[in-house]
Design a protein around this motif. Structure first.
Motif, PDB file in Angstrom:
ATOM      1  N   ARG A  31       0.846  -1.199   0.000  1.00  0.00           N
ATOM      2  CA  ARG A  31       0.000   0.000   0.000  1.00  0.00           C
ATOM      3  C   ARG A  31       0.880   1.246   0.000  1.00  0.00           C
ATOM      4  NH1 ARG A  31      -5.252  -0.215   3.653  1.00  0.00           N
ATOM      5  NH2 ARG A  31      -5.748   1.328   2.045  1.00  0.00           N
ATOM      6  N   ASP A  32       0.421   2.274  -0.726  1.00  0.00           N
ATOM      7  CA  ASP A  32       1.131   3.549  -0.775  1.00  0.00           C
ATOM      8  C   ASP A  32       0.366   4.664  -0.075  1.00  0.00           C
ATOM      9  OD1 ASP A  32       3.347   2.625  -2.281  1.00  0.00           O
ATOM     10  OD2 ASP A  32       2.093   2.652  -4.083  1.00  0.00           O
ATOM     11  N   SER A  33      -0.895   4.420   0.218  1.00  0.00           N
ATOM     12  CA  SER A  33      -1.709   5.431   0.892  1.00  0.00           C
ATOM     13  C   SER A  33      -2.867   4.731   1.586  1.00  0.00           C
ATOM     14  CB  SER A  33      -2.236   6.470  -0.108  1.00  0.00           C
ATOM     15  OG  SER A  33      -3.094   5.857  -1.065  1.00  0.00           O
ATOM     16  N   ILE A  34      -3.548   5.482   2.450  1.00  0.00           N
ATOM     17  CA  ILE A  34      -4.721   4.963   3.148  1.00  0.00           C
ATOM     18  C   ILE A  34      -5.804   6.028   3.150  1.00  0.00           C
ATOM     19  CG2 ILE A  34      -3.424   3.369   4.603  1.00  0.00           C
ATOM     20  CD1 ILE A  34      -3.542   5.372   6.837  1.00  0.00           C
ATOM     21  N   SER A  35      -7.019   5.632   3.455  1.00  0.00           N
ATOM     22  CA  SER A  35      -8.151   6.562   3.467  1.00  0.00           C
ATOM     23  C   SER A  35      -8.104   7.430   4.717  1.00  0.00           C
ATOM     24  CB  SER A  35      -9.465   5.786   3.437  1.00  0.00           C
ATOM     25  OG  SER A  35      -9.628   5.054   4.658  1.00  0.00           O
ATOM     26  N   LEU A  36      -8.896   8.495   4.724  1.00  0.00           N
ATOM     27  CA  LEU A  36      -8.980   9.369   5.886  1.00  0.00           C
ATOM     28  C   LEU A  36      -9.481   8.604   7.105  1.00  0.00           C
ATOM     29  CD1 LEU A  36     -10.428  12.634   4.283  1.00  0.00           C
ATOM     30  CD2 LEU A  36      -8.084  12.197   5.034  1.00  0.00           C
ATOM     31  N   LYS A  37     -10.418   7.687   6.882  1.00  0.00           N
ATOM     32  CA  LYS A  37     -10.927   6.879   7.997  1.00  0.00           C
ATOM     33  C   LYS A  37      -9.824   6.002   8.565  1.00  0.00           C
ATOM     34  CE  LYS A  37     -14.528   3.541   9.245  1.00  0.00           C
ATOM     35  NZ  LYS A  37     -15.682   2.746   8.756  1.00  0.00           N
ATOM     36  N   GLU A  38      -9.017   5.413   7.676  1.00  0.00           N
ATOM     37  CA  GLU A  38      -7.909   4.576   8.142  1.00  0.00           C
ATOM     38  C   GLU A  38      -6.840   5.412   8.852  1.00  0.00           C
ATOM     39  OE1 GLU A  38      -7.653   0.911   4.969  1.00  0.00           O
ATOM     40  OE2 GLU A  38      -7.239   2.928   4.229  1.00  0.00           O
ATOM     41  N   GLU A  39      -6.634   6.654   8.378  1.00  0.00           N
ATOM     42  CA  GLU A  39      -5.693   7.540   9.069  1.00  0.00           C
ATOM     43  C   GLU A  39      -6.149   7.793  10.499  1.00  0.00           C
ATOM     44  OE1 GLU A  39      -4.701  11.197   7.237  1.00  0.00           O
ATOM     45  OE2 GLU A  39      -3.854  10.295   5.436  1.00  0.00           O
ATOM     46  N   ALA A  40      -7.453   8.024  10.663  1.00  0.00           N
ATOM     47  CA  ALA A  40      -7.981   8.263  12.007  1.00  0.00           C
ATOM     48  C   ALA A  40      -7.784   7.029  12.888  1.00  0.00           C
ATOM     49  CB  ALA A  40      -9.457   8.639  11.928  1.00  0.00           C
ATOM     50  N   GLU A  41      -7.953   5.839  12.313  1.00  0.00           N
ATOM     51  CA  GLU A  41      -7.734   4.614  13.076  1.00  0.00           C
ATOM     52  C   GLU A  41      -6.264   4.472  13.469  1.00  0.00           C
ATOM     53  OE1 GLU A  41      -9.788   2.292  14.395  1.00  0.00           O
ATOM     54  OE2 GLU A  41     -11.288   3.800  13.876  1.00  0.00           O
ATOM     55  N   ASP A  42      -5.373   4.814  12.534  1.00  0.00           N
ATOM     56  CA  ASP A  42      -3.941   4.773  12.835  1.00  0.00           C
ATOM     57  C   ASP A  42      -3.609   5.670  14.021  1.00  0.00           C
ATOM     58  OD1 ASP A  42      -2.800   2.906  11.261  1.00  0.00           O
ATOM     59  OD2 ASP A  42      -1.722   4.287   9.950  1.00  0.00           O
ATOM     60  N   GLU A  43      -4.199   6.864  14.016  1.00  0.00           N
ATOM     61  CA  GLU A  43      -3.926   7.816  15.091  1.00  0.00           C
ATOM     62  C   GLU A  43      -4.371   7.254  16.440  1.00  0.00           C
ATOM     63  OE1 GLU A  43      -6.038  10.918  13.276  1.00  0.00           O
ATOM     64  OE2 GLU A  43      -4.368  11.541  12.001  1.00  0.00           O
ATOM     65  N   LYS A  44      -5.505   6.557  16.455  1.00  0.00           N
ATOM     66  CA  LYS A  44      -5.969   5.951  17.701  1.00  0.00           C
ATOM     67  C   LYS A  44      -5.103   4.744  18.076  1.00  0.00           C
ATOM     68  CE  LYS A  44     -10.834   7.308  17.219  1.00  0.00           C
ATOM     69  NZ  LYS A  44     -12.207   6.816  17.067  1.00  0.00           N
ATOM     70  N   ASN A  45      -4.667   4.001  17.063  1.00  0.00           N
ATOM     71  CA  ASN A  45      -3.857   2.818  17.345  1.00  0.00           C
ATOM     72  C   ASN A  45      -2.490   3.188  17.909  1.00  0.00           C
ATOM     73  OD1 ASN A  45      -5.962   1.384  16.316  1.00  0.00           O
ATOM     74  ND2 ASN A  45      -4.934   0.760  14.430  1.00  0.00           N
ATOM     75  N   GLY A  46      -2.023   4.397  17.584  1.00  0.00           N
ATOM     76  CA  GLY A  46      -0.773   4.852  18.161  1.00  0.00           C
ATOM     77  C   GLY A  46       0.364   4.919  17.168  1.00  0.00           C
ATOM     78  N   PHE A  47       1.315   5.801  17.447  1.00  0.00           N
ATOM     79  CA  PHE A  47       2.475   5.985  16.583  1.00  0.00           C
ATOM     80  C   PHE A  47       3.453   4.829  16.736  1.00  0.00           C
ATOM     81  CE2 PHE A  47       3.310   8.171  20.614  1.00  0.00           C
ATOM     82  CZ  PHE A  47       4.510   7.598  20.991  1.00  0.00           C
ATOM     83  N   TRP A  48       4.305   4.669  15.717  1.00  0.00           N
ATOM     84  CA  TRP A  48       5.421   3.724  15.819  1.00  0.00           C
ATOM     85  C   TRP A  48       6.690   4.464  16.252  1.00  0.00           C
ATOM     86  CZ3 TRP A  48      10.135   2.987  13.244  1.00  0.00           C
ATOM     87  CH2 TRP A  48      10.773   1.771  13.524  1.00  0.00           C
ATOM     88  N   ALA A  49       6.887   5.660  15.731  1.00  0.00           N
ATOM     89  CA  ALA A  49       8.027   6.486  16.121  1.00  0.00           C
ATOM     90  C   ALA A  49       7.601   7.947  16.093  1.00  0.00           C
ATOM     91  CB  ALA A  49       9.220   6.254  15.192  1.00  0.00           C
ATOM     92  N   ILE A  50       8.401   8.803  16.744  1.00  0.00           N
ATOM     93  CA  ILE A  50       8.069  10.219  16.822  1.00  0.00           C
ATOM     94  C   ILE A  50       9.335  11.061  16.722  1.00  0.00           C
ATOM     95  CG2 ILE A  50       5.983   9.980  18.238  1.00  0.00           C
ATOM     96  CD1 ILE A  50       7.776  10.772  20.659  1.00  0.00           C
ATOM     97  N   TYR A  51       9.137  12.292  16.289  1.00  0.00           N
ATOM     98  CA  TYR A  51      10.134  13.349  16.464  1.00  0.00           C
ATOM     99  C   TYR A  51       9.370  14.565  16.957  1.00  0.00           C
ATOM    100  CZ  TYR A  51      13.385  17.135  15.438  1.00  0.00           C
ATOM    101  OH  TYR A  51      14.197  18.233  15.548  1.00  0.00           O
ATOM    102  N   VAL A  52       9.740  15.060  18.116  1.00  0.00           N
ATOM    103  CA  VAL A  52       9.121  16.255  18.674  1.00  0.00           C
ATOM    104  C   VAL A  52      10.238  17.180  19.129  1.00  0.00           C
ATOM    105  CG1 VAL A  52       6.971  15.130  19.398  1.00  0.00           C
ATOM    106  CG2 VAL A  52       8.918  15.175  20.953  1.00  0.00           C
ATOM    107  N   PRO A  53       9.982  18.485  19.267  1.00  0.00           N
ATOM    108  CA  PRO A  53      11.043  19.399  19.686  1.00  0.00           C
ATOM    109  C   PRO A  53      11.716  18.924  20.977  1.00  0.00           C
ATOM    110  CG  PRO A  53       9.120  20.635  18.979  1.00  0.00           C
ATOM    111  CD  PRO A  53       8.716  19.188  19.004  1.00  0.00           C
ATOM    112  N   GLY A  54      13.007  18.754  20.910  1.00  0.00           N
ATOM    113  CA  GLY A  54      13.759  18.333  22.085  1.00  0.00           C
ATOM    114  C   GLY A  54      13.806  16.835  22.297  1.00  0.00           C
TER     115      GLY A  54
END
Length: 702
Positions: free
Chosen positions: A481-504
């Motif tokens: 897959r190269d992309s996902i739907s907006l609904k799937e994006e929302a599910e991903d956000e609830k399922n949680g990140f795999w990695a992050i970069y935040v200030p600091g």
């Protein structure tokens, strides 16, 4: 008693954001009265700008704007310090167990000191109507000028600037555009850099963007800034042909503390210039100018025993240089004495605002109101002694001290913080980032090309251009897959990140026995927030990983708690949303990462136990979108099956929130900045569950 006095003096100077109400409040008041007498040098019962230099902090305590501070106004400042502008207080609730927090966020956030835009100010206090002193100065090429002999046709603009202050850098393209437009109309433009630590090569590059339309002045000794009464690196002072100050204030309201908008809503400088060109008074002659505060020095400062070598260098090394160094994420270095002394005004300012070092978790209290020890492994908060010593050093003349007392310099790897990675995944192309305004979130898909599952011990995100990558959330995308739907994006956000970069925080490093799974063939879906920094650029970020040396005992997982059906009414300044997750099995929490957008103001994690007990796990009384921190426990926090995790957020959709894109609309869930989010990420593991095994039956996503 001596320490309490120092704390009170620091509060008066605007350098501490909170002072606890305690049994010693009477003593503090007495100490403050003594300090008032010391500053009231002529004994007339008031403090003037002749006795205390004009600054934004003076204005904050001059409640009625009459140019003087009375004892009553100063005491009111003490009361304000004892009641910080937070969304939730840490007063124990007798109906809840120790550590719980009463859920009474303040109704208004217009006074949120970490989000500030320019506001109209007292013109007399800022020198409007006065004759500017006749001072000499020179441009970067060494050409000399004198104010009285400058060829001025209609007016002259002195714009403070800096190559190290983020707000100044954002305003440079605006100033260049205005200089190009108004130079042909008889306006002379001079950009003044009063930060002695700024590097000459950076100033040369900044001057080059102005072309022949403006003079760039290095004012390292602040002679010109002092003569004009400048207070910040974004101040603009406009003089007419008689050297009379006609305007002193901000360029516009596009950028401020804790916010940026795509286009300015008020154009203070152009309004003033158009009025002057029409032989009229500016409609607004003076405003505050949110920018990096200038330290213009105090010739009457009394030296203190604290020096850079014997104390300050160690405070800075322990709390600042991880980010503020060459190659770090900070906008300037704080490694040397020259660096720290040259940015002293900014250091005082961020201490007053409470934005540096970045740490926003409120201390939890026991049943008697006493602060509990910090539970956080990455707690960056400064101790009170560190704050007061920094303040005393700056106010005492910034003494260098004996080099034999110097701290051993810290060294940092020029490569990866996690060590040599086993694999590096890079953006397939460079992403263009514009110079000004705001950008929608970008999504970049990165191939991993893994031929087998991998257990990941450490992850590091390396931005291609650190100056513009604000934060990045990385999710896993199924093979093919190269992309996902907006609904799937929302599910991903609830399922949680795999990695992050935040200030600091660019790394996720897990102790031995813990790891994250990176399945065979998956792709990395990187959701990036770019924040234009004043110069067009490109970014091609990389993600490095270190494999676990052996299969872990515990698999690290993430879940998001929130309310995707949120709806924030127009104009609501203290709207509350809550999400709940009932646990179908025992877990142990490793960390929290709250994620909200521009209307957010406060948030809190709590646990409601199966027996009905409520405990606060993390309280953030002033959530700052600019600093989306990870809060990592020293020891995992056990939460039992049947307990409910609750994530509560408060939002300000009013016109008083300077970061608000539009206070007239109902705001709903969405990934773009004009939308809002309410996501409380929880990083956890399931004790007794073998890594790689499906979760037990329940409503917890992977």
């Amino acid at each position: 008693m001596e320490l309490r006095l120092v704390l009170v003096l620091a509060a008066f100077c605007g350098l501490l954001t909170t002072v606890s109400v305690s049994a010693q409040q009477k003593s503090e008041a007495e100490s403050l009265q003594l300090r008032f007498k010391q500053l009231d040098k002529n004994g007339d019962g008031k403090i003037t700008t002749d006795e205390v230099p004009m600054s934004p902090f003076f204005q904050q305590r001059d409640k009625n704007g009459d140019g003087v501070i009375t004892l009553a106004e100063l005491m009111a400042g003490l009361e304000g310090a004892n009641n910080p502008p937070v969304a939730a207080r840490t007063t124990p609730n007798t109906k809840e167990p120790p550590g719980a927090i009463i859920e009474k966020p303040r109704a208004k956030s217009s006074g949120s000191r970490w989000r500030q835009g320019p506001q109209p100010a007292n013109a007399n206090q800022l020198g409007v109507g006065r004759l500017a002193p006749d001072v000499a100065f020179a441009d970067l090429a060494g050409k000399s000028y004198r104010l009285s002999t400058l060829p001025v046709e209609r007016a002259i603009v002195f714009a403070m600037t800096s190559t190290s202050c983020p707000l100044s850098k954002k305003y440079l393209p605006t100033l260049a555009s205005l200089a190009s437009t108004y130079s042909d109309r008889g306006i002379t433009w001079i950009l003044v850099n009063p930060i002695p630590a700024d590097r000459n090569e950076d100033m040369q590059r900044a001057a080059a963007t102005l072309g022949e339309q403006a003079i760039y002045v290095r004012d390292g000794d602040c002679v010109l800034a002092k003569a004009l009464g400048a207070t910040t690196t974004t101040d603009v002072i406009v003089l007419d042909r008689s050297r009379t100050i006609q305007f002193h204030g901000a360029v516009d309201d596009q950028y401020g503390f804790g916010y940026s908008v795509d286009q300015p809503r008020r154009n203070y400088l152009t309004d003033a210039l158009d009025a002057i060109l029409d032989n009229k008074q500016p409609p607004i002659a003076a405003t505050e100018s949110p920018g990096c505060a200038l330290d213009l020095g105090d010739e009457a400062a009394e030296p203190v025993d604290i020096t850079f070598h014997n104390r300050v260098s160690r405070i800075v090394q322990a709390n600042c240089v991880e980010c503020h160094r060459d190659g770090g994420v900070g906008p300037f270095s704080l490694v040397s004495y020259e660096d720290v002394a040259g940015h002293a005004g900014m250091i005082k300012q961020v201490l007053e605002l409470g934005t540096m070092p970045p740490w926003f978790a409120a201390p939890l209290t026991d049943g008697n109101g006493k602060n509990l020890p910090s539970a956080w492994a990455n707690d960056r908060s400064l101790s009170e002694s560190d704050k007061t010593d920094l303040v005393a050093w700056i106010d005492g003349g910034k003494q260098l001290g004996n080099p034999r007392d110097a701290a051993q310099p810290h060294t940092f790897s020029s490569g990866w913080l996690i060590g040599n990675p086993d694999a590096v995944f890079e953006f397939p192309h460079a992403v263009p980032v514009k110079a000004t305004g705001m950008m929608p979130y970008e999504t970049v898909v990165v191939e991993t090309n893994l031929d087998s599952d991998k257990w990941i011990q450490a992850i590091e995100v390396q931005p291609g251009d650190r100056s513009v990558v604000h934060h990045m959330l990385i999710y896993l995308l199924a093979p093919g897959r190269d992309s996902i739907s907006l609904k799937e994006e929302a599910e991903d956000e609830k399922n949680g990140f795999w990695a992050i970069y935040v200030p600091g925080n660019a790394t996720l490093v897990y102790p031995e026995g813990f790891a994250k799974l990176l399945p065979q063939g998956v792709k990395l879906r990187c959701q990036v927030h770019y924040a234009p920094s004043g110069m067009a650029t490109t970014d091609q970020s990389r993600i490095g990983v270190v494999y676990a040396k052996q299969p872990p005992q515990h698999e690290v997982r993430v879940v998001g708690i929130g309310n995707a059906k949120m709806a924030i009414p127009p104009g609501a300044e203290n709207h509350r949303e809550e999400g709940t997750l009932k646990l179908p099995f025992d877990i142990e929490i490793l960390s929290f990462l709250p994620h909200m957008h521009l209307r957010s103001k406060a948030c809190r994690y709590r646990v409601l136990t199966a027996s009905g007990e409520t405990r606060t796990l993390l309280d953030i009384p002033r959530y700052d979108f600019e600093w989306q921190l990870l809060y990592r426990y020293r020891e995992p926090q056990k939460v039992s099956r049947g307990d409910s995790l609750k994530f509560t957020g408060w939002f300000d959709n009013s016109k008083n929130n300077p970061a608000n894109p539009d206070p007239t609309v109902t705001v709903r869930w969405g990934k773009q900045l004009n939308d809002e989010m309410h996501l409380g990420y929880v990083e956890y593991f399931v004790p007794g569950l073998a890594p790689g095994q499906p979760l037990p039956v329940g409503n917890m996503p992977r």
